[in-house]
Design a protein around this motif. Structure first.
Motif, short mmCIF file in Angstrom:
data_model
loop_
_atom_site.label_atom_id
_atom_site.label_comp_id
_atom_site.label_asym_id
_atom_site.label_seq_id
_atom_site.Cartn_x
_atom_site.Cartn_y
_atom_site.Cartn_z
N ILE A 1 0.79 -1.21 -0.12
CA ILE A 1 -0.08 0.03 -0.09
C ILE A 1 0.86 1.25 -0.09
CG2 ILE A 1 -0.24 0.14 2.52
CD1 ILE A 1 -3.14 0.52 0.13
N ALA A 2 2.25 1.05 0.73
CA ALA A 2 2.86 2.50 0.60
C ALA A 2 3.21 2.78 -0.74
CB ALA A 2 4.17 2.06 1.58
N SER A 3 3.80 1.86 -1.54
CA SER A 3 4.02 2.15 -3.01
C SER A 3 2.95 2.67 -3.91
CB SER A 3 4.79 0.92 -3.65
OG SER A 3 5.92 0.43 -2.93
N ALA A 4 1.81 2.16 -3.49
CA ALA A 4 0.49 2.51 -4.29
C ALA A 4 0.19 3.82 -3.84
CB ALA A 4 -0.66 1.48 -3.83
N ARG A 5 0.43 4.38 -2.51
CA ARG A 5 0.15 5.72 -2.01
C ARG A 5 1.11 6.69 -2.74
NH1 ARG A 5 -4.13 5.14 1.62
NH2 ARG A 5 -3.85 7.36 2.43
N GLN A 6 2.41 6.37 -3.08
CA GLN A 6 3.52 7.25 -3.47
C GLN A 6 2.85 8.26 -4.46
OE1 GLN A 6 5.35 7.78 -6.35
NE2 GLN A 6 7.46 8.52 -5.62
N THR A 7 3.17 9.32 -4.66
CA THR A 7 2.35 10.27 -5.23
C THR A 7 2.55 10.28 -6.77
OG1 THR A 7 2.03 12.82 -5.40
CG2 THR A 7 4.10 12.12 -5.43
N GLN A 8 3.29 9.48 -7.15
CA GLN A 8 3.90 9.38 -8.77
C GLN A 8 3.11 8.08 -9.19
OE1 GLN A 8 8.04 9.50 -8.33
NE2 GLN A 8 8.02 11.36 -9.48
N SER A 9 2.47 7.25 -8.25
CA SER A 9 1.76 5.98 -8.51
C SER A 9 0.34 6.41 -9.21
CB SER A 9 1.64 5.02 -7.57
OG SER A 9 2.92 4.66 -6.80
N LEU A 10 0.15 6.02 -10.34
CA LEU A 10 -0.99 6.52 -11.36
C LEU A 10 -2.11 5.65 -11.79
CD1 LEU A 10 0.64 9.15 -13.60
CD2 LEU A 10 -0.15 9.56 -11.24
N LEU A 11 -3.33 5.86 -11.74
CA LEU A 11 -4.13 5.14 -12.56
C LEU A 11 -4.12 5.90 -13.72
CD1 LEU A 11 -7.19 4.59 -10.19
CD2 LEU A 11 -5.86 2.81 -11.40
N CYS A 12 -3.29 5.53 -14.76
CA CYS A 12 -2.90 6.49 -16.02
C CYS A 12 -3.78 5.97 -17.31
CB CYS A 12 -1.66 5.78 -16.34
SG CYS A 12 -0.94 6.42 -17.91
N TYR A 13 -4.13 7.34 -17.72
CA TYR A 13 -5.19 7.08 -18.98
C TYR A 13 -4.58 7.74 -20.22
CZ TYR A 13 -6.88 11.09 -16.18
OH TYR A 13 -6.91 12.24 -15.76
N GLU A 14 -3.45 8.55 -19.98
CA GLU A 14 -2.66 9.54 -21.02
C GLU A 14 -1.42 9.22 -20.92
OE1 GLU A 14 -5.45 13.61 -20.93
OE2 GLU A 14 -3.17 13.57 -20.61
#
Lengths: 252, 215
Positions: free
Chosen positions: A184-197
């Protein structure tokens, strides 16, 4: 899933009989080296168990080294990998169920330890603050590229779905059968994205449209393409390449 | 019967052989990892040891790295902290004057082998610089294992992609050292080779040979 099947097969150099650089005598002296090449260290049985334990130890080392406030360096646009070199590295999505990645019908199924499970639309995710970042994508094979990504931060999405604090892992599945998971710590890192672009344009199908993960603090195989479900859990899940012997934490 | 001289303390003998096997795994699994995405054009290497895939080569690599690191640190600390190590193995200011005579000797300009204790000035220089190469191979390794978490280390080596090339280059230097070592061991002969197993080597007529004692 930026790890294609490795197509490279290493063949011994063709051996010329005439004008060979190596004399017979030299070859005989090198015989012990030839014995080595018969040596196969593909782990099996106890060795496999042991190396897996070492790998899990290394995962723990990686988790303790991971600094959630440390950013993957972000590049100026001048240093971006040109779009034509934006590497795909997955076999074309032949296993992909195209109905599941049709942008108009696509939803992200959310479940597990969340207050608001259910199906989330592209619009709901695009309504979250958008983060655009030029970050390095490092493949486990060794190559790297610097693409421009755009998407919603996973940490914002976790807030939207009401993720419970006891959820220590995130597990995602893809429309081609791929699956992987994160601490969860890595998922919450600010550059971890649900990326669509990517490169200021909607993702193309090859790059995981309509939605993929981008996690610049981990190896490329953690940046799953074509995701269709997202789970928060307190049981450590696995992953496709992780089940094939690759490390689970995969931090960089 | 020739008089035997105690050359190598047990800790040196153990770390020597542990290092050999750790490096064998590190280099061969590293080449398998290299082959997954070659740096120098399409140039790949034929496998020396089969690993059955990139995942397993990585498992071996990231196991052997601990052995290489702990063992190497032990060897370096032994030589730094003991009088024996400092005087026989590490290159110091007093060894500078011994460099030129040794080069002359190797180039056959000077016939007499210069006097020295366990290792001559050039050997000491080689052993001391290999510590630095080992350090660089570890630091470039950290740079490509953790380019984000240890970004400041990666930056010293020009960032992830450059550090990858340098990791290969430092590895190649270690391998070159190994082959140079093999040549010297072959010249020095059997007694010298046995000394890294038993600890004892010949004195007297063999002194000349042992003077070439393995780089």
């Amino acid at each position: 899933m930026s790890l294609g099947k490795e197509a490279r097969i290493i063949l011994p150099r063709s051996e010329g009989t005439e004008g060979s650089l190596l004399s017979r005598r030299t070859l005989i002296r090198l015989a012990p080296l030839a014995l080595l090449s018969a040596c196969n260290l593909r782990p099996e049985g106890k060795t496999e168990t042991f190396l897996r334990k070492v790998q899990q130890f290394n995962d723990r080392v990686q988790a303790s080294v991971f600094d959630p406030n440390k950013l993957s360096p972000e590049f100026p646009d001048a240093d971006l990998t040109p779009l034509k070199d934006f590497r795909v590295n997955t076999d074309s999505p032949h296993d992909l169920d195209l109905r599941l990645v049709d942008e108009k019908r696509w939803t992200l199924e959310v479940g597990g330890l969340v207050a608001k499970p259910g199906r989330y639309s592209l619009e709901q995710i695009k309504a979250l603050p958008k983060r655009v970042q030029n970050t390095k994508h490092v493949c486990v094979e060794g190559w790297s590229i610097n693409p421009k990504w755009g998407g919603a931060r996973i940490v914002d999405f976790l807030a939207l779905i009401g993720a419970e604090p006891r959820g220590k892992f995130v597990y995602v599945t893809s429309a081609d059968g791929y699956y992987t998971s994160y601490d969860i710590a890595s998922a919450r890192q600010t550059q971890s994205l649900l990326c669509y672009e990517a490169y200021n344009a909607p993702l193309t199908l090859d790059h995981g449209a309509p939605m993929r993960i981008v996690m610049p603090t981990k190896l490329g195989y953690k940046s799953a393409k074509w995701i269709i479900s997202f789970w928060v859990t307190d049981q450590k899940p696995s992953g496709y390449w992780e089940d094939e012997g690759y490390d689970w934490f995969a931090g960089i | 019967m020739q008089k035997k001289v105690y050359f190598h303390p047990i800790i040196i003998r153990i770390t020597h052989w542990v290092n050999f096997f750790a490096l064998l795994i590190m280099v061969t699994s590293g080449l398998r990892i290299y082959n997954a995405s070659p740096i120098f054009g399409d140039w790949t290497l034929p496998p020396i040891i089969q690993y059955g895939g990139l995942a397993y080569a990585r498992q071996w690599h990231f196991f052997a790295m601990w052995i290489f690191f702990i063992n190497g640190t032990t060897w370096v600390l032994y030589n730094l902290l003991t009088r024996r190590g400092r005087t026989t193995t590490l290159f110091g200011r007093q060894d500078v004057k011994g460099v030129l005579p040794m080069i002359k000797y190797y180039l056959r300009i000077q016939k007499e082998h210069p006097f020295f204790r366990k290792y001559n000035a050039l050997q000491k220089l080689a052993y001391t610089s290999v510590i630095l190469i080992g350090l660089c191979v570890i630091l470039t390794g950290i740079s490509i294992y953790w380019p984000v978490q240890f970004g400041f280390v990666a930056a010293i080596f020009g960032g992830y992609d450059t550090a990858r090339v340098l990791h290969f280059v430092f590895m190649a230097m270690l391998v070159l050292f190994f082959f140079g070592h093999l040549v010297m061991v072959t010249i020095a002969g059997w007694s010298n080779f046995l000394s890294i197993i038993t600890g004892y080597g010949n004195e007297g007529p063999a002194e000349r040979a042992s003077s070439h004692s393995a780089l």
